[in-house]
Design an enzyme around this catalytic site. Sequence first.
Site, PDB file in Angstrom:
ATOM      1  CB  CYS A 219      22.842  74.615 106.837  1.00  0.00           C
ATOM      2  SG  CYS A 219      22.673  76.007 107.973  1.00  0.00           S
TER       3      CYS A 219
ATOM      4  CB  CYS B  33      17.160  75.304 104.571  1.00  0.00           C
ATOM      5  SG  CYS B  33      18.219  74.564 105.845  1.00  0.00           S
TER       6      CYS B  33
ATOM      7  CB  CYS C 196      11.791  67.709 120.767  1.00  0.00           C
ATOM      8  SG  CYS C 196      13.209  66.865 120.027  1.00  0.00           S
TER       9      CYS C 196
ATOM     10  CB  CYS D 229      18.959  69.919 123.199  1.00  0.00           C
ATOM     11  SG  CYS D 229      19.037  68.693 121.863  1.00  0.00           S
TER      12      CYS D 229
ATOM     13  CB  CYS E  54      15.929  72.769 122.968  1.00  0.00           C
ATOM     14  SG  CYS E  54      14.627  72.911 121.718  1.00  0.00           S
TER      15      CYS E  54
ATOM     16  CB  CYS F  89      15.165  77.803 107.324  1.00  0.00           C
ATOM     17  SG  CYS F  89      16.530  78.565 106.404  1.00  0.00           S
TER      18      CYS F  89
ATOM     19  NE  ARG G 208      22.863  79.884 106.299  1.00  0.00           N
ATOM     20  CZ  ARG G 208      22.529  80.483 105.156  1.00  0.00           C
ATOM     21  NH1 ARG G 208      22.120  81.729 105.173  1.00  0.00           N
ATOM     22  NH2 ARG G 208      22.597  79.829 104.006  1.00  0.00           N
TER      23      ARG G 208
END
Length: 314
Positions: A184, A124, A48, A52, A55, A92, A256
Amino acid sequence: MKTFAEFKAIYSLPLSELILRAAEVHKQNRGHSDIQRCALLSIKTGGCPEDCKYCSQSAHYDTPVDRQPLLTVAEVREKAEQAKATGASRFCMGAAWRAPKDGPEFDRVLEMVKEVRKLDMEACVTLGMLSEDQARRLKEAGLTAYNHNLDTSRRHYPEIISTRTYDDRLETLKAVSKAGISVCSGGIVGMGESEDDRLSMLVDLANLETPPESVPINCLMPQRGTPLEMAPSVDSLEIVRLIATARIAFPTSRVRLSAGRDRMNKEMQVLCFLAGADSVFYGDKLLTASNPSASDDAALFRAMGLPEPGALTT
């Protein structure tokens, strides 16, 4: 318009009063036996371009995660069938993209959504930033919800991510809502933020034109090779307070209890459920992080006196 002062006043209540108040809101709107089980699958892993700091899939850091191309539709359907068989009602799918590009891979994701919906499961996805047209196409494919976390407060956000702005995230949430897809969106605790930062994030979510249908509360899972790999854990009662506050702030939404459960003992998890959490991710892995095993969760839910998976509502 919700205010920080309102949320702070709720969060600062004596703990027993806060939990009892949240439990009553929960009982009035859903009931404590209604805990949704969700399954999460990484459909495209690693590489990616975002930075972040939490991550392990970021290309900016040297982590143990191997890059894997986008899965096939058949592979995803098989995983979804397995998830449904173990009691999951929502499936998801996450792809390590900054934003999906129109073309064959995005079309494949649309087919994945259609296949999951054919199984009578909620679908999702979390794919990064979306255009309004992409959101519309996902809605037409039958997408139930789109996950796009704010992660933290506007104030703390630049300390965690520089490749995408806080407002970029809000724009994606607007595009999702405009398309008629449920939002979400939640955050991650344990990234060096203050308790006020966590509350500010909830305030921003509450003030969206359409508040989130679900609010994931993730505890940072420090990943080797990332800038936050040595981050200290968060006090467990701060997590309970945040969940209770979220339950009161979002009375009809799913709250959640997401990443980090494998570091919680069963008593801690039960306290979170009592405080208003009513959804968990089910399965041994969350994208690239560990999660309690299905057998451990089954034992926990039996101990709590909850219905068997087939009897759970969605």
